[in-house]
Design a protein around this motif. Structure first.
Motif, PDB file in Angstrom:
ATOM      1  N   PRO A  24       7.282  21.575  39.474  1.00 39.09           N
ATOM      2  CA  PRO A  24       6.254  21.995  40.446  1.00 39.09           C
ATOM      3  C   PRO A  24       4.851  21.491  40.089  1.00 39.09           C
ATOM      4  O   PRO A  24       4.019  21.288  40.975  1.00 39.09           O
ATOM      5  CB  PRO A  24       6.306  23.524  40.378  1.00 39.09           C
ATOM      6  CG  PRO A  24       7.674  23.843  39.897  1.00 39.09           C
ATOM      7  CD  PRO A  24       8.079  22.702  39.009  1.00 39.09           C
ATOM      8  N   ASN A  25       4.604  21.277  38.800  1.00 37.72           N
ATOM      9  CA  ASN A  25       3.271  20.797  38.415  1.00 37.72           C
ATOM     10  C   ASN A  25       3.133  19.285  38.590  1.00 37.72           C
ATOM     11  O   ASN A  25       2.147  18.683  38.184  1.00 37.72           O
ATOM     12  CB  ASN A  25       2.951  21.195  36.967  1.00 37.72           C
ATOM     13  CG  ASN A  25       3.871  20.523  35.966  1.00 37.72           C
ATOM     14  OD1 ASN A  25       4.770  19.765  36.331  1.00 37.72           O
ATOM     15  ND2 ASN A  25       3.648  20.785  34.700  1.00 37.72           N
ATOM     16  N   GLY A  26       4.180  18.639  39.157  1.00 42.27           N
ATOM     17  CA  GLY A  26       4.105  17.217  39.449  1.00 42.27           C
ATOM     18  C   GLY A  26       4.684  16.323  38.375  1.00 42.27           C
ATOM     19  O   GLY A  26       4.782  15.114  38.564  1.00 42.27           O
ATOM     20  N   PRO A  48      12.305  10.101  22.225  1.00 45.73           N
ATOM     21  CA  PRO A  48      11.084  10.750  21.739  1.00 45.73           C
ATOM     22  C   PRO A  48      10.821  12.084  22.436  1.00 45.73           C
ATOM     23  O   PRO A  48      11.421  12.393  23.467  1.00 45.73           O
ATOM     24  CB  PRO A  48       9.976   9.739  22.054  1.00 45.73           C
ATOM     25  CG  PRO A  48      10.540   8.820  23.076  1.00 45.73           C
ATOM     26  CD  PRO A  48      12.022   8.827  22.902  1.00 45.73           C
ATOM     27  N   SER A  49       9.932  12.858  21.865  1.00 46.32           N
ATOM     28  CA  SER A  49       9.563  14.153  22.433  1.00 46.32           C
ATOM     29  C   SER A  49       8.985  13.976  23.828  1.00 46.32           C
ATOM     30  O   SER A  49       8.196  13.062  24.068  1.00 46.32           O
ATOM     31  CB  SER A  49       8.542  14.824  21.514  1.00 46.32           C
ATOM     32  OG  SER A  49       8.210  16.083  22.020  1.00 46.32           O
ATOM     33  N   GLY A  50       9.431  14.811  24.749  1.00 54.60           N
ATOM     34  CA  GLY A  50       8.921  14.745  26.111  1.00 54.60           C
ATOM     35  C   GLY A  50       9.610  13.711  26.970  1.00 54.60           C
ATOM     36  O   GLY A  50       9.199  13.464  28.098  1.00 54.60           O
ATOM     37  N   GLY A  52      12.542  13.951  28.265  1.00 50.94           N
ATOM     38  CA  GLY A  52      13.383  14.558  29.292  1.00 50.94           C
ATOM     39  C   GLY A  52      14.787  14.894  28.833  1.00 50.94           C
ATOM     40  O   GLY A  52      15.640  15.224  29.655  1.00 50.94           O
ATOM     41  N   LYS A  53      15.039  14.847  27.531  1.00 57.13           N
ATOM     42  CA  LYS A  53      16.387  15.130  27.018  1.00 57.13           C
ATOM     43  C   LYS A  53      16.816  16.551  27.349  1.00 57.13           C
ATOM     44  O   LYS A  53      17.895  16.772  27.899  1.00 57.13           O
ATOM     45  CB  LYS A  53      16.426  14.934  25.486  1.00 57.13           C
ATOM     46  CG  LYS A  53      15.895  13.596  25.003  1.00 57.13           C
ATOM     47  CD  LYS A  53      16.010  13.472  23.499  1.00 57.13           C
ATOM     48  CE  LYS A  53      15.162  14.462  22.719  1.00 57.13           C
ATOM     49  NZ  LYS A  53      13.712  14.231  22.797  1.00 57.13           N
ATOM     50  N   SER A  54      15.950  17.515  27.015  1.00 56.34           N
ATOM     51  CA  SER A  54      16.299  18.917  27.291  1.00 56.34           C
ATOM     52  C   SER A  54      16.438  19.144  28.785  1.00 56.34           C
ATOM     53  O   SER A  54      17.373  19.804  29.238  1.00 56.34           O
ATOM     54  CB  SER A  54      15.223  19.847  26.750  1.00 56.34           C
ATOM     55  OG  SER A  54      15.116  19.723  25.365  1.00 56.34           O
ATOM     56  N   THR A 206      20.021  15.484  19.796  1.00 55.09           N
ATOM     57  CA  THR A 206      19.767  15.704  18.371  1.00 55.09           C
ATOM     58  C   THR A 206      18.912  14.599  17.785  1.00 55.09           C
ATOM     59  O   THR A 206      18.773  13.521  18.361  1.00 55.09           O
ATOM     60  CB  THR A 206      21.095  15.812  17.591  1.00 55.09           C
ATOM     61  OG1 THR A 206      20.816  16.172  16.239  1.00 55.09           O
ATOM     62  CG2 THR A 206      21.849  14.492  17.599  1.00 55.09           C
ATOM     63  N   HIS A 207      18.330  14.891  16.652  1.00 55.92           N
ATOM     64  CA  HIS A 207      17.625  13.856  15.889  1.00 55.92           C
ATOM     65  C   HIS A 207      18.443  13.455  14.667  1.00 55.92           C
ATOM     66  O   HIS A 207      17.967  12.688  13.831  1.00 55.92           O
ATOM     67  CB  HIS A 207      16.250  14.367  15.449  1.00 55.92           C
ATOM     68  CG  HIS A 207      15.340  14.654  16.604  1.00 55.92           C
ATOM     69  ND1 HIS A 207      14.946  13.668  17.477  1.00 55.92           N
ATOM     70  CD2 HIS A 207      14.760  15.790  17.029  1.00 55.92           C
ATOM     71  CE1 HIS A 207      14.158  14.202  18.405  1.00 55.92           C
ATOM     72  NE2 HIS A 207      14.032  15.491  18.157  1.00 55.92           N
ATOM     73  N   GLU A 208      19.669  14.007  14.551  1.00 53.60           N
ATOM     74  CA  GLU A 208      20.521  13.708  13.404  1.00 53.60           C
ATOM     75  C   GLU A 208      21.237  12.382  13.651  1.00 53.60           C
ATOM     76  O   GLU A 208      22.304  12.339  14.265  1.00 53.60           O
ATOM     77  CB  GLU A 208      21.541  14.840  13.197  1.00 53.60           C
ATOM     78  CG  GLU A 208      20.939  16.169  12.829  1.00 53.60           C
ATOM     79  CD  GLU A 208      20.376  16.183  11.419  1.00 53.60           C
ATOM     80  OE1 GLU A 208      20.873  15.400  10.567  1.00 53.60           O
ATOM     81  OE2 GLU A 208      19.444  16.963  11.168  1.00 53.60           O
TER      82      GLU A 208
HETATM   83  N1  LIG Z   1       8.974  24.070  32.982  1.00 55.09           N
HETATM   84  C1  LIG Z   1       8.282  22.914  32.990  1.00 55.09           C
HETATM   85  N2  LIG Z   1       7.248  22.751  33.830  1.00 55.09           N
HETATM   86  C2  LIG Z   1       6.566  21.605  33.860  1.00 55.09           C
HETATM   87  N3  LIG Z   1       6.827  20.539  33.079  1.00 55.09           N
HETATM   88  C3  LIG Z   1       7.854  20.635  32.210  1.00 55.09           C
HETATM   89  C4  LIG Z   1       8.625  21.823  32.118  1.00 55.09           C
HETATM   90  N4  LIG Z   1       9.571  21.646  31.167  1.00 55.09           N
HETATM   91  C5  LIG Z   1       9.394  20.396  30.699  1.00 55.09           C
HETATM   92  N5  LIG Z   1       8.369  19.789  31.312  1.00 55.09           N
HETATM   93  C6  LIG Z   1       7.909  18.405  31.091  1.00 55.09           C
HETATM   94  O1  LIG Z   1       8.991  17.536  31.298  1.00 55.09           O
HETATM   95  C7  LIG Z   1       8.984  16.497  30.347  1.00 55.09           C
HETATM   96  C8  LIG Z   1      10.307  16.450  29.629  1.00 55.09           C
HETATM   97  O2  LIG Z   1      10.435  17.605  28.817  1.00 55.09           O
HETATM   98  P1  LIG Z   1      11.714  17.879  27.921  1.00 55.09           P
HETATM   99  O3  LIG Z   1      11.566  19.236  27.353  1.00 55.09           O
HETATM  100  O4  LIG Z   1      12.926  17.608  28.697  1.00 55.09           O
HETATM  101  O5  LIG Z   1      11.564  16.821  26.780  1.00 55.09           O
HETATM  102  P2  LIG Z   1      12.462  16.617  25.477  1.00 55.09           P
HETATM  103  O6  LIG Z   1      12.924  15.217  25.505  1.00 55.09           O
HETATM  104  O7  LIG Z   1      13.485  17.661  25.380  1.00 55.09           O
HETATM  105  O8  LIG Z   1      11.406  16.779  24.330  1.00 55.09           O
HETATM  106  P3  LIG Z   1      11.566  17.457  22.883  1.00 55.09           P
HETATM  107  O9  LIG Z   1      12.192  16.464  21.986  1.00 55.09           O
HETATM  108  O10 LIG Z   1      10.166  17.764  22.489  1.00 55.09           O
HETATM  109  O11 LIG Z   1      12.391  18.704  23.059  1.00 55.09           O
HETATM  110  C9  LIG Z   1       7.808  16.756  29.438  1.00 55.09           C
HETATM  111  O12 LIG Z   1       6.757  15.912  29.837  1.00 55.09           O
HETATM  112  C10 LIG Z   1       7.461  18.191  29.669  1.00 55.09           C
HETATM  113  O13 LIG Z   1       6.094  18.389  29.523  1.00 55.09           O
END
Ligand SMILES: Nc1ncnc2c1ncn2[C@@H]1O[C@H](COP(=O)(O)OP(=O)(O)OP(=O)(O)O)[C@@H](O)[C@H]1O
Ligand SMILES: [Mg+2]
Lengths: 252, 315
Positions: A24-26, A48-50, A52-54, A206-208
């Motif tokens: 929703p925040n774009g 890398p962090s962020g 989109g893996k999670s 994972t990072h393993e």
């Molecule tokens: N609930 C949310 N609302 C808005 N943006 C989100 C939300 N959850 C995640 N994001 C954004 O989506 C992108 C992907 O996030 P995600 O958590 O999937 O990354 P990740 O690869 O799992 O990172 P990490 O290794 O730090 O866990 C990031 O830019 C994050 O800021």
């Protein structure tokens, strides 16, 4: 008869087709991600962090809704409004970085709860199943402990047993060892390796890298919401892909 | 770290301070021009004196062979029949004037203060149950997904918290009570429940929101639906966290119940006011009333503390 109706790619358990996720925040967290996961396969996602893996992992059991595209589990479209999402989730287990055990229940109680309430098992059956599972993850002597009395590694193993109690078709792991002290990482990875060898379908963020090399059938690299690369471990870790090189250079 | 000896020293100092305070109050009581009559209070709590049975009209007493007493009035009305008595004062054929003592009842009975205490306990307890019900319902609505539910819950909480209880009691009694034909007691319970329910709803909401989101996600990924996840995972944890603030709110409820005396419910406070004018012992009465409130609130605190201990097994 039924066999003829079943499409040829029924080996595929989870199918993600051009998945897009815009928060929703774009924030455009997933960009046209497509991935097929076969039965019994172990797929490791790194990036890398962020990247989109999670978010991607969470769309696979619809903890996160998607903006466009399709996700099919056993040919059932999760994005279809008529799909009973609770029934789907009961078939896909999820293991979290922060364990998320229920603190008001013992290890046994954590594992028994969903089989009793969702699968409507009798208390005795659920208890027997829970005992067997806790025994399998090496916690036979910790069944009656509350989570607050368990180490991180033990908690994560209870969490895995809790997911297994639903007899899931697939297990999703979101950085299952990232919150653990280094000496406890091994015990959790060992349980996961055993599951993999028993043929469980697993998607693991994972990072393993050792785990990826040793256990994965396929390794996926994500960056900035895109699925950049998808390879067998041998080819993956010898890949010349510049974006992957840059990432591996940072973490290794 | 607090050592054992410093803790004992602390208890000792506390006792000295309390002794000084209490003796201060005692000597202040001695110095003023007031004669203390604690013994006058007893009949208002438990009355052991025999009770006079009075004639309601002028007439003639009639005692039959089996001892049944009745008064035949001078002018044609139905006779006054005395169902139960212990000592007979009048004899068969006596001329009786209205207000004469015709017989006595022995044995003890509760005085107005004890009866007022019972009303306070009853009204608080019933209101507490309804307040918890309202609080849980509106607390759950407050965190529900539907905007309608959330708006309704916010409106309830804000309207009730934003107006004085006394005014609410008047509105419930005079307006709602008239519309639905409620008696005083029901109106009192309704006003107290609605008022306390708004605060309980806020406490429940805060309790639910204090449970980490991961708990809901874990429950949902195991296939539980929203209601199951709430019932088996979120609420049990939320309730544990809400017990201390709930205890405070319940104690407030007991104290707030004193306001229902404005709609002529004879609770402990109203009984106190009535007894003061009959006994001419205002200080004794109000100290006693305060002590009785303290006993009720203290008892409730104790029960909730027990409950908290039971629930802390998983800590
Ligand atoms: N609930 C949310 N609302 C808005 N943006 C989100 C939300 N959850 C995640 N994001 C954004 O989506 C992108 C992907 O996030 P995600 O958590 O999937 O990354 P990740 O690869 O799992 O990172 P990490 O290794 O730090 O866990 C990031 O830019 C994050 O800021
Ligand atoms: Mg993540």
């Amino acid at each position: 008869m039924i066999d003829q109706l079943t499409p040829p790619d029924s080996k595929i358990l989870i199918k993600a087709k051009k998945v897009n996720k815009i928060f929703p925040n774009g924030c455009h967290a997933l960009k046209n991600v497509s991935l097929d996961i076969k039965r019994g396969e172990v797929v490791v996602i790194i990036g890398p962090s962020g990247s989109g893996k999670s978010t991607f992992l969470r769309t696979l059991n619809q903890l996160e809704s998607i903006s466009s595209g399709n996700i099919l589990l056993d040919q059932v479209d999760l994005t279809d409004k008529r799909t009973d999402i609770n029934a789907v989730r009961a078939e896909v287990g999820m293991v979290f970085q922060s364990f998320n055990l229920f603190p008001h229940k013992t290890a046994l109680g954590n594992v028994m709860l969903a089989p009793m309430k969702v699968l409507k098992q009798s208390k005795e059956d659920a208890k027997q199943g829970a005992r067997d599972l806790l025994y399998r993850v090496g916690l036979a002597d910790r069944m009656n402990n509350y989570p607050s009395r368990l180490s991180g590694g033990q908690q994560q193993r209870v969490a895995i047993a809790r997911s297994l109690a639903m007899k899931p078709k697939a297990l999703l792991f979101d950085e299952p060892t990232s919150a653990l002290d280094p000496e406890m990482v091994g015990e959790v990875l060992d349980v996961m390796k055993e599951l993999a060898s028993e043929g469980m379908t697993m998607v693991v963020v994972t990072h393993e890298m050792g785990f990826a090399r040793e256990v994965a059938d396929r390794v996926v690299f994500m960056e900035e919401g895109e699925l950049v690369l998808e390879e067998t471990p041998e080819r993956f870790f010898h890949s010349e892909h510049p974006r992957l090189q840059r990432f591996l250079g940072q973490v290794l | 770290m607090q050592t054992q000896s410093s803790r004992w020293l602390g208890h000792g100092v506390y006792l000295v301070i309390m002794a000084i305070l209490i003796s201060g109050v005692y000597f202040a009581g001695q110095k003023i021009d007031y004669t203390w009559h604690w013994e006058r209070l007893w009949p208002y709590i438990i009355n052991t004196e025999s009770q006079d049975i009075l004639a309601v009209t002028d007439g003639t007493a009639k005692v039959d062979n089996s001892g049944h007493l009745s008064i035949t009035p001078d002018y044609g009305d139905d006779p006054q029949i005395v169902e139960r008595y212990d000592t007979l004062v009048s004899r068969n054929g006596d001329l009786i004037f209205q207000g004469d003592t015709i017989a006595r009842l022995d044995g003890w009975r509760f005085g107005p203060i004890a009866e007022g205490l019972w009303v306070t306990i009853k009204i608080s307890f019933i209101s507490l149950i309804f307040a918890v019900l309202l609080g849980v319902i509106f607390g759950l609505m407050r965190v529900a997904h539907g905007q309608v539910w959330r708006n309704l819950a916010v409106t309830y909480v804000e309207v009730i918290r934003g107006t004085p209880l006394l005014v609410q009691i008047f509105i419930v009694y005079f307006f709602i009570g008239t519309v639905f034909d409620l008696d005083r007691f029901t109106a009192g319970v309704a006003a107290l429940s609605i008022f306390t329910g708004a605060y309980v709803a806020e406490i429940v909401r805060a309790g639910i929101q204090s449970v980490p989101v991961g708990q809901m996600e874990a429950a949902r990924s195991l296939g539980m639906n929203y209601v199951q996840a709430m019932a088996y995972v979120i609420m049990p944890q939320a309730i544990k966290r809400t017990l201390p603030p709930l205890a405070g709110q319940f104690i407030n409820l007991i104290k707030d119940s004193s306001l229902v005396s404005v709609i002529s419910i004879t609770d402990l406070t109203k009984a106190g006011r009535e007894v003061v004018s009959g006994s001419f012992a205002p200080f004794e009465v109000w100290f006693t009333v305060a002590a009785l409130y303290l006993v009720v609130t203290g008892g409730l605190s104790l029960v909730i503390q027990r409950l908290e201990k039971r629930l802390s097994a998983s800590d």
